[in-house]
Motif scaffolding. Sequence first.
Motif, mmCIF file in Angstrom:
data_model
loop_
_atom_site.group_PDB
_atom_site.id
_atom_site.type_symbol
_atom_site.label_atom_id
_atom_site.label_comp_id
_atom_site.label_asym_id
_atom_site.label_seq_id
_atom_site.Cartn_x
_atom_site.Cartn_y
_atom_site.Cartn_z
ATOM 1 N N VAL A 1 0.808 -1.277 0.026
ATOM 2 C CA VAL A 1 -0.081 -0.134 -0.068
ATOM 3 C C VAL A 1 0.739 1.229 0.053
ATOM 4 O O VAL A 1 0.557 2.242 -0.804
ATOM 5 C CB VAL A 1 -1.227 0.121 1.277
ATOM 6 C CG1 VAL A 1 -1.709 1.393 1.431
ATOM 7 C CG2 VAL A 1 -2.014 -1.241 1.078
ATOM 8 N N ARG A 2 1.897 1.261 0.760
ATOM 9 C CA ARG A 2 2.806 2.481 0.839
ATOM 10 C C ARG A 2 3.247 2.688 -0.532
ATOM 11 O O ARG A 2 3.573 3.736 -0.792
ATOM 12 C CB ARG A 2 3.703 2.414 2.149
ATOM 13 C CG ARG A 2 3.197 2.432 3.578
ATOM 14 C CD ARG A 2 4.529 2.634 4.619
ATOM 15 N NE ARG A 2 5.178 1.272 4.688
ATOM 16 C CZ ARG A 2 4.936 0.405 5.255
ATOM 17 N NH1 ARG A 2 3.788 0.675 6.186
ATOM 18 N NH2 ARG A 2 5.675 -0.478 5.580
ATOM 19 N N VAL B 1 0.923 3.866 -2.947
ATOM 20 C CA VAL B 1 0.665 5.435 -2.662
ATOM 21 C C VAL B 1 1.607 6.315 -3.313
ATOM 22 O O VAL B 1 1.386 7.329 -3.902
ATOM 23 C CB VAL B 1 0.404 5.694 -1.292
ATOM 24 C CG1 VAL B 1 0.202 7.265 -0.827
ATOM 25 C CG2 VAL B 1 -0.955 5.026 -0.671
ATOM 26 N N GLN C 1 -8.451 4.729 1.028
ATOM 27 C CA GLN C 1 -7.410 3.869 1.818
ATOM 28 C C GLN C 1 -8.123 2.548 1.904
ATOM 29 O O GLN C 1 -8.958 2.081 1.813
ATOM 30 C CB GLN C 1 -7.041 4.392 2.846
ATOM 31 C CG GLN C 1 -6.186 5.833 2.799
ATOM 32 C CD GLN C 1 -4.839 5.648 2.182
ATOM 33 O OE1 GLN C 1 -4.242 4.733 2.201
ATOM 34 N NE2 GLN C 1 -4.644 6.921 1.447
#
Length: 201
Positions: free
Chosen positions: A95-96, A99, A130
């Motif tokens: 996810v990081r 993003v 998110q």
Amino acid sequence: MKNAPDDATDDARAAGSRPVRVGLVDESELVATGVEGMLAQHPGRVAHVEPEVADVVLCDPVGRGVDIEAYLSEVAGRSRGRIVVYTWRLDPGSVRRAVSAGAQGFVSKSVDSDELVRVVELVHDGDVVQAPAATMPTSDSLSGREAEVLSLICRGRSNLEIAAELYVSVNSVKTYIRQIYHKIGVARRSQAVAWGIERGY
């Protein structure tokens, strides 16, 4: 995550606004057919189109054997649509990285058509959606890198393949694996795979 659009928003979109055009990138026929069928249940709100003309693009950059950032950059080059990561594995590390590479939304492949369309509409309207906390490992469990390694183990990658994909040494991979085993309380790779699959890795 934002709340679902109210009925007035839905009615306005269905009454006169153009449906959100949704494209799907690099998926199997099974997944593509499923997504097309899910979108078809909401004809006044969304429409399935080719990625090149899409408002929102669904793609899965996780575990493809290429760098997540590079893959999402390639997707951005193929379509001007906003990018939603549509994947089975919403681990913190992935996810990081997504993003940082410009993804505007995250949705699990396990959701129903209502939730998929809800996320698509929110992202199209400019929101960043998110990943739901329920799909993420707890903060006292695995680090982001450990979660990435476990995800790749669950996909059948060898230590050498994991090292190449994450740009680390094989010895570093072995260290991560030992840490994973210790944290989740297993002794063998097969046990780690079973633990990870049970939790959506």
